[in-house]
Design a protein around this motif. Structure first.
Motif, PDB file in Angstrom:
ATOM      1  N   PHE A  52      34.723  46.060  46.405  1.00  0.00           N
ATOM      2  CA  PHE A  52      36.190  46.475  46.697  1.00  0.00           C
ATOM      3  C   PHE A  52      36.372  46.836  45.847  1.00  0.00           C
ATOM      4  CE2 PHE A  52      39.294  43.427  43.983  1.00  0.00           C
ATOM      5  CZ  PHE A  52      40.581  43.935  45.036  1.00  0.00           C
ATOM      6  N   SER A  53      36.740  47.531  44.290  1.00  0.00           N
ATOM      7  CA  SER A  53      37.128  48.126  43.085  1.00  0.00           C
ATOM      8  C   SER A  53      36.688  49.893  43.676  1.00  0.00           C
ATOM      9  CB  SER A  53      36.389  47.626  42.485  1.00  0.00           C
ATOM     10  OG  SER A  53      37.131  48.945  41.415  1.00  0.00           O
ATOM     11  N   TYR A  54      35.986  50.390  44.889  1.00  0.00           N
ATOM     12  CA  TYR A  54      36.132  50.933  44.989  1.00  0.00           C
ATOM     13  C   TYR A  54      36.887  52.011  46.577  1.00  0.00           C
ATOM     14  CZ  TYR A  54      34.135  55.658  47.001  1.00  0.00           C
ATOM     15  OH  TYR A  54      33.844  56.978  47.659  1.00  0.00           O
ATOM     16  N   GLN A  78      39.655  43.132  39.414  1.00  0.00           N
ATOM     17  CA  GLN A  78      38.470  42.174  38.246  1.00  0.00           C
ATOM     18  C   GLN A  78      39.179  41.144  38.623  1.00  0.00           C
ATOM     19  OE1 GLN A  78      34.965  43.304  37.550  1.00  0.00           O
ATOM     20  NE2 GLN A  78      35.049  41.180  38.233  1.00  0.00           N
ATOM     21  N   LYS A  79      40.075  40.884  37.969  1.00  0.00           N
ATOM     22  CA  LYS A  79      41.396  39.572  38.428  1.00  0.00           C
ATOM     23  C   LYS A  79      42.061  38.792  39.345  1.00  0.00           C
ATOM     24  CE  LYS A  79      42.228  39.744  33.450  1.00  0.00           C
ATOM     25  NZ  LYS A  79      43.937  39.850  32.438  1.00  0.00           N
ATOM     26  N   PHE A  83      38.745  35.994  40.422  1.00  0.00           N
ATOM     27  CA  PHE A  83      40.496  34.696  40.992  1.00  0.00           C
ATOM     28  C   PHE A  83      41.102  34.569  42.535  1.00  0.00           C
ATOM     29  CE2 PHE A  83      40.374  35.126  36.818  1.00  0.00           C
ATOM     30  CZ  PHE A  83      39.990  33.962  36.637  1.00  0.00           C
ATOM     31  N   GLN A  84      40.665  36.040  43.697  1.00  0.00           N
ATOM     32  CA  GLN A  84      40.263  35.683  44.998  1.00  0.00           C
ATOM     33  C   GLN A  84      41.885  35.663  44.853  1.00  0.00           C
ATOM     34  OE1 GLN A  84      37.170  36.341  47.956  1.00  0.00           O
ATOM     35  NE2 GLN A  84      37.435  37.410  45.326  1.00  0.00           N
ATOM     36  N   MET A  85      42.764  36.387  44.724  1.00  0.00           N
ATOM     37  CA  MET A  85      44.075  36.307  44.863  1.00  0.00           C
ATOM     38  C   MET A  85      45.424  36.825  45.848  1.00  0.00           C
ATOM     39  SD  MET A  85      45.088  37.269  40.358  1.00  0.00           S
ATOM     40  CE  MET A  85      46.563  36.304  41.056  1.00  0.00           C
ATOM     41  N   GLY A  86      45.793  36.414  46.489  1.00  0.00           N
ATOM     42  CA  GLY A  86      46.448  36.532  47.579  1.00  0.00           C
ATOM     43  C   GLY A  86      46.224  37.217  49.159  1.00  0.00           C
ATOM     44  N   GLY A  87      44.973  36.444  49.221  1.00  0.00           N
ATOM     45  CA  GLY A  87      43.886  37.266  50.081  1.00  0.00           C
ATOM     46  C   GLY A  87      43.658  38.867  50.051  1.00  0.00           C
ATOM     47  N   ILE A  88      43.754  38.821  49.056  1.00  0.00           N
ATOM     48  CA  ILE A  88      43.699  40.366  48.767  1.00  0.00           C
ATOM     49  C   ILE A  88      41.983  40.900  49.074  1.00  0.00           C
ATOM     50  CG2 ILE A  88      43.866  43.476  47.658  1.00  0.00           C
ATOM     51  CD1 ILE A  88      46.395  42.085  46.402  1.00  0.00           C
ATOM     52  N   PRO A  89      41.351  40.214  48.719  1.00  0.00           N
ATOM     53  CA  PRO A  89      39.127  41.146  48.053  1.00  0.00           C
ATOM     54  C   PRO A  89      39.020  41.075  49.573  1.00  0.00           C
ATOM     55  CG  PRO A  89      40.275  39.484  46.051  1.00  0.00           C
ATOM     56  CD  PRO A  89      41.370  39.298  47.204  1.00  0.00           C
ATOM     57  N   LEU A  90      39.419  39.125  50.080  1.00  0.00           N
ATOM     58  CA  LEU A  90      39.154  39.721  51.451  1.00  0.00           C
ATOM     59  C   LEU A  90      39.335  40.223  52.570  1.00  0.00           C
ATOM     60  CD1 LEU A  90      39.102  35.347  52.187  1.00  0.00           C
ATOM     61  CD2 LEU A  90      36.766  36.914  51.414  1.00  0.00           C
TER      62      LEU A  90
END
Length: 110
Positions: A52-54, A78-79, A83-90
């Motif tokens: 995700f970060s890369y 990282q945050k 905390f899986q914010m805004g659906g961004i990580p998925l």
């Protein structure tokens, strides 16, 4: 066996997520730290965060609680991931998997 490497690139591409835009690049397999266990692919939470970060290079129209632009820094990413914010990580991880799938589908159909 025919391998078409002409359109492969590590360059990021902009994607829309709601009113935000995310600049996402593919994740090179050479950076992967995944393992196969009992016939299944195992990706640790730590490794998924690294992907995700890369891959999330930048964003636009993402603001903090103060309505000011939120910088796309490692600390903020990282945050957002934890905390899986805004659906961004998925969303980012789905797009990254899509980069690989699109190329595999192209090779299968050529």
């Amino acid at each position: 066996m025919k391998l078409d490497v002409t359109d492969l690139t590590y360059d990021p591409v902009w994607f829309d997520l709601g009113d935000a835009r995310l600049n996402i690049r593919p994740f090179p397999a050479s950076k992967s730290d995944v393992i196969f266990r009992n016939g299944s692919l195992v990706i640790s939470g730590e490794n998924q965060y690294e992907i995700f970060s890369y891959c999330l290079v930048d964003w636009e129209n993402v603001v903090g609680a103060d309505n000011k632009p939120l910088p796309c820094t490692d600390e903020v990413k990282q945050k957002v991931y934890d905390f899986q914010m805004g659906g961004i990580p998925l969303f980012v991880l789905k797009i990254v998997r899509g980069f690989d799938k699109r190329k595999a589908d192209q090779e299968k159909n050529s």
